[in-house]
Design a protein around this motif. Sequence first.
Motif, PDB file in Angstrom:
ATOM      1  N   GLY A  49       6.195   2.546  -6.072  1.00  0.00           N
ATOM      2  CA  GLY A  49       5.019   2.910  -5.604  1.00  0.00           C
ATOM      3  C   GLY A  49       4.458   3.961  -6.227  1.00  0.00           C
ATOM      4  N   LYS A  50       4.028   5.089  -5.610  1.00  0.00           N
ATOM      5  CA  LYS A  50       3.717   6.578  -6.189  1.00  0.00           C
ATOM      6  C   LYS A  50       2.707   6.094  -7.627  1.00  0.00           C
ATOM      7  N   MET A  51       3.225   6.574  -8.698  1.00  0.00           N
ATOM      8  CA  MET A  51       2.511   6.754 -10.096  1.00  0.00           C
ATOM      9  C   MET A  51       1.785   5.302 -10.417  1.00  0.00           C
TER      10      MET A  51
ATOM     11  N   ILE B 291      19.590   0.891  -3.415  1.00  0.00           N
ATOM     12  CA  ILE B 291      19.994   2.087  -4.245  1.00  0.00           C
ATOM     13  C   ILE B 291      18.886   2.910  -4.704  1.00  0.00           C
ATOM     14  N   ASP B 292      18.655   4.172  -4.558  1.00  0.00           N
ATOM     15  CA  ASP B 292      17.533   4.926  -5.585  1.00  0.00           C
ATOM     16  C   ASP B 292      18.374   5.449  -6.810  1.00  0.00           C
ATOM     17  N   PRO B 293      18.172   5.197  -8.126  1.00  0.00           N
ATOM     18  CA  PRO B 293      19.057   5.625  -9.064  1.00  0.00           C
ATOM     19  C   PRO B 293      18.969   7.095  -9.495  1.00  0.00           C
TER      20      PRO B 293
ATOM     21  N   PRO C 135      18.472  10.079  -6.290  1.00  0.00           N
ATOM     22  CA  PRO C 135      18.123  10.125  -5.002  1.00  0.00           C
ATOM     23  C   PRO C 135      17.768  11.471  -4.753  1.00  0.00           C
ATOM     24  N   HIS C 136      16.526  11.992  -4.632  1.00  0.00           N
ATOM     25  CA  HIS C 136      16.202  13.198  -4.578  1.00  0.00           C
ATOM     26  C   HIS C 136      16.717  14.093  -3.513  1.00  0.00           C
ATOM     27  N   ARG C 137      16.828  13.535  -2.339  1.00  0.00           N
ATOM     28  CA  ARG C 137      17.629  14.024  -1.219  1.00  0.00           C
ATOM     29  C   ARG C 137      18.863  14.370  -1.372  1.00  0.00           C
TER      30      ARG C 137
ATOM     31  N   ASN D 219       0.956  -1.301  -0.112  1.00  0.00           N
ATOM     32  CA  ASN D 219      -0.008  -0.034  -0.134  1.00  0.00           C
ATOM     33  C   ASN D 219       0.744   1.274   0.050  1.00  0.00           C
ATOM     34  N   SER D 220       2.288   1.116   0.176  1.00  0.00           N
ATOM     35  CA  SER D 220       2.826   2.432   0.132  1.00  0.00           C
ATOM     36  C   SER D 220       4.372   2.143  -0.348  1.00  0.00           C
ATOM     37  N   GLY D 221       4.909   3.008  -0.731  1.00  0.00           N
ATOM     38  CA  GLY D 221       6.522   2.975  -1.096  1.00  0.00           C
ATOM     39  C   GLY D 221       7.250   2.349   0.345  1.00  0.00           C
ATOM     40  N   THR D 222       7.093   3.028   1.195  1.00  0.00           N
ATOM     41  CA  THR D 222       7.571   2.460   2.599  1.00  0.00           C
ATOM     42  C   THR D 222       7.470   1.222   2.737  1.00  0.00           C
ATOM     43  N   GLU D 223       6.135   0.602   2.619  1.00  0.00           N
ATOM     44  CA  GLU D 223       6.046  -0.743   2.822  1.00  0.00           C
ATOM     45  C   GLU D 223       6.331  -1.737   1.562  1.00  0.00           C
ATOM     46  N   ALA D 224       6.681  -1.058   0.609  1.00  0.00           N
ATOM     47  CA  ALA D 224       7.558  -1.851  -0.472  1.00  0.00           C
ATOM     48  C   ALA D 224       9.188  -2.108  -0.108  1.00  0.00           C
ATOM     49  N   VAL D 225       9.703  -0.872   0.362  1.00  0.00           N
ATOM     50  CA  VAL D 225      11.060  -1.125   0.678  1.00  0.00           C
ATOM     51  C   VAL D 225      11.196  -2.048   1.938  1.00  0.00           C
ATOM     52  N   MET D 226      10.280  -1.736   2.898  1.00  0.00           N
ATOM     53  CA  MET D 226      10.258  -2.854   3.995  1.00  0.00           C
ATOM     54  C   MET D 226      10.194  -4.156   3.577  1.00  0.00           C
TER      55      MET D 226
ATOM     56  N   ALA E  21      19.770   9.283   1.272  1.00  0.00           N
ATOM     57  CA  ALA E  21      18.720   8.803   0.354  1.00  0.00           C
ATOM     58  C   ALA E  21      17.548   8.406   1.179  1.00  0.00           C
ATOM     59  N   TYR E  22      16.499   9.037   0.664  1.00  0.00           N
ATOM     60  CA  TYR E  22      15.047   8.912   1.244  1.00  0.00           C
ATOM     61  C   TYR E  22      14.642   7.594   0.711  1.00  0.00           C
ATOM     62  N   HIS E  23      14.036   6.627   1.584  1.00  0.00           N
ATOM     63  CA  HIS E  23      13.380   5.224   1.293  1.00  0.00           C
ATOM     64  C   HIS E  23      12.332   5.081   2.103  1.00  0.00           C
ATOM     65  N   GLY E  24      11.488   6.038   2.573  1.00  0.00           N
ATOM     66  CA  GLY E  24      10.372   5.921   3.339  1.00  0.00           C
ATOM     67  C   GLY E  24      10.682   5.814   4.744  1.00  0.00           C
ATOM     68  N   ALA E  25       9.765   5.280   5.702  1.00  0.00           N
ATOM     69  CA  ALA E  25       9.837   5.561   7.022  1.00  0.00           C
ATOM     70  C   ALA E  25       9.931   4.240   7.819  1.00  0.00           C
TER      71      ALA E  25
ATOM     72  N   PHE F  26      16.889  -1.995  -6.104  1.00  0.00           N
ATOM     73  CA  PHE F  26      16.583  -0.718  -6.559  1.00  0.00           C
ATOM     74  C   PHE F  26      15.270  -0.159  -6.040  1.00  0.00           C
ATOM     75  N   ASP F  27      15.325   1.084  -5.615  1.00  0.00           N
ATOM     76  CA  ASP F  27      14.233   1.590  -4.923  1.00  0.00           C
ATOM     77  C   ASP F  27      13.858   2.548  -5.982  1.00  0.00           C
ATOM     78  N   GLU F  28      12.797   2.294  -6.991  1.00  0.00           N
ATOM     79  CA  GLU F  28      12.321   3.091  -7.981  1.00  0.00           C
ATOM     80  C   GLU F  28      10.871   3.548  -7.744  1.00  0.00           C
ATOM     81  N   VAL F  29      10.563   3.800  -6.609  1.00  0.00           N
ATOM     82  CA  VAL F  29       9.260   4.501  -6.168  1.00  0.00           C
ATOM     83  C   VAL F  29       9.132   5.718  -7.035  1.00  0.00           C
ATOM     84  N   ILE F  30      10.094   6.558  -7.090  1.00  0.00           N
ATOM     85  CA  ILE F  30       9.672   7.712  -7.913  1.00  0.00           C
ATOM     86  C   ILE F  30      10.405   7.676  -9.409  1.00  0.00           C
ATOM     87  N   THR F  31      11.730   6.965  -9.632  1.00  0.00           N
ATOM     88  CA  THR F  31      12.241   6.906 -10.653  1.00  0.00           C
ATOM     89  C   THR F  31      11.555   5.670 -11.805  1.00  0.00           C
TER      90      THR F  31
END
Length: 437
Positions: free
Chosen positions: A271-273, A211-213, A215-217, A114-121, A142-146, A244-249
């Motif tokens: 996640g997201k889109m 890795i986030d390819p 990383p916005h932060r 249900n969220s990017g945080t959960e996907a990374v977890m 790098a930001y990967h959720g909570a 790869f964390d591709e929640v945004i990318t």
Amino acid sequence: MSNALPNSAALFARALRVLPGGVSRNTVLRCDHPIYVKEANGVTVTDVDGVERLDFSNNMSSLIHGHADPATVAAVTEQLGRGTAFTLATEAEILFAEHMCGRSPNFEKIRFVNSGTEAVMAGIKAARAFTGRAKIAKVEGAYHGAYDYAEISQGSAPANWGAHDRPNAVPLVAGTPDGIVNDVIVIPFNDPKAATAILDDHKDSIACILIDPIPHRAGLVPIAAPFVQALRQWADNNGALLMFDEVITFRSEVGGMQSQLNAKADLTSMGKMIGGGFPVGALAGRDDVMDVFVKGKKGLRLPHAGTFSANPVTMIAGRVVMERFDAAAVARLNGLGDYARDSLAQAIKASGAPASVTGAGSLLRLHLKPDAPTDYRSAHTDSAETRAMDAFIDALYDNGIVLVHTCTAALSTPMERAHIDRLAEAVLTSLRDIQAY
Ligand code: PMP
């Protein structure tokens, strides 16, 4: 904000009585108060005071076709009348999984959450269950959720971040258990030599490198191919996985930024889109790794559920949106991103302000720094810079533009060059406004 927004101000006063800080997510806070939405359509969002703005945030990059996308509205409306969530499976989940697995050879199997945080977890836990190891490695800042592990070093600062080639693992929240801090290995971005030297100290205990390819932060700077190759090689040589964390990318290519890099990902969080505007997360990856979710010869290595996981509303919205984000749509939007970064570079030049723009594909980020940052440390803002940035974003809001609070923009497919021209004009005006300030 210089413009009075009395209706938003009044709502915030009410909100403060029942919500801590007046909100459920700090990302909507602005200098005075959040702006409350009345309605949104396509590229615009209108607030409760009747002000219309161009939306370059798109709910933190999650609305690839903009607001109230008619095809999504129609498909979801039809599903709403047939029920929204069941303790039974739906074909909608299979259809969406088939679509997503068809987008990348790296996606042999996929699970929805249900969220990017959960996907990374789920990804970190899957890597642990697969390897039997506890530690993860991640890029500084790098930001990967909570999830506690993913949060380490997300907010490190000059006073505690340590040497560049040996970054400290800094907890984000007071009271984070030492065990968590000790099990996260922080590596510097785009520095293969320093990163592999750090990893070598934990050869037998790393489950995955995350890795986030872009990383916005860490400045919204694309990852360098040699860095990815070095991490891939290290993971292969040492029995670890590369995630790869591709929640945004994921928007960068049909198969995500990993396919642009021609990289093999063992696991990918998304996640997201991909939720078409509804809460979503997904973990995709190698068949043998995803097998940890399956009760087999080794038992059930990773029990996993989620009350709303793969609910048909999200599954249908996601498929309707993603099917239309095909190679042609991706290429067009990436081209618009190039145009936007060029236009903003020109606006910055014309303003004479010490600013820069970074990003790739349909993502960009503005910095009030003359030299474009290259990693978390060079993207970091001290308190004076943070105040200037807040004033800049507020000026942009006043000039009819919505951006992510980090000054990041995520384009949507209904956008045209004319919208980018308006963004560039607003950036020029806002840079002048804050210089005069
Ligand atoms: N990973 C990345 C790269 C993200 O940008 C985000 C959200 N900004 C997340 C994970 C967490 O996603 P969510 O907010 O859906 O939990």
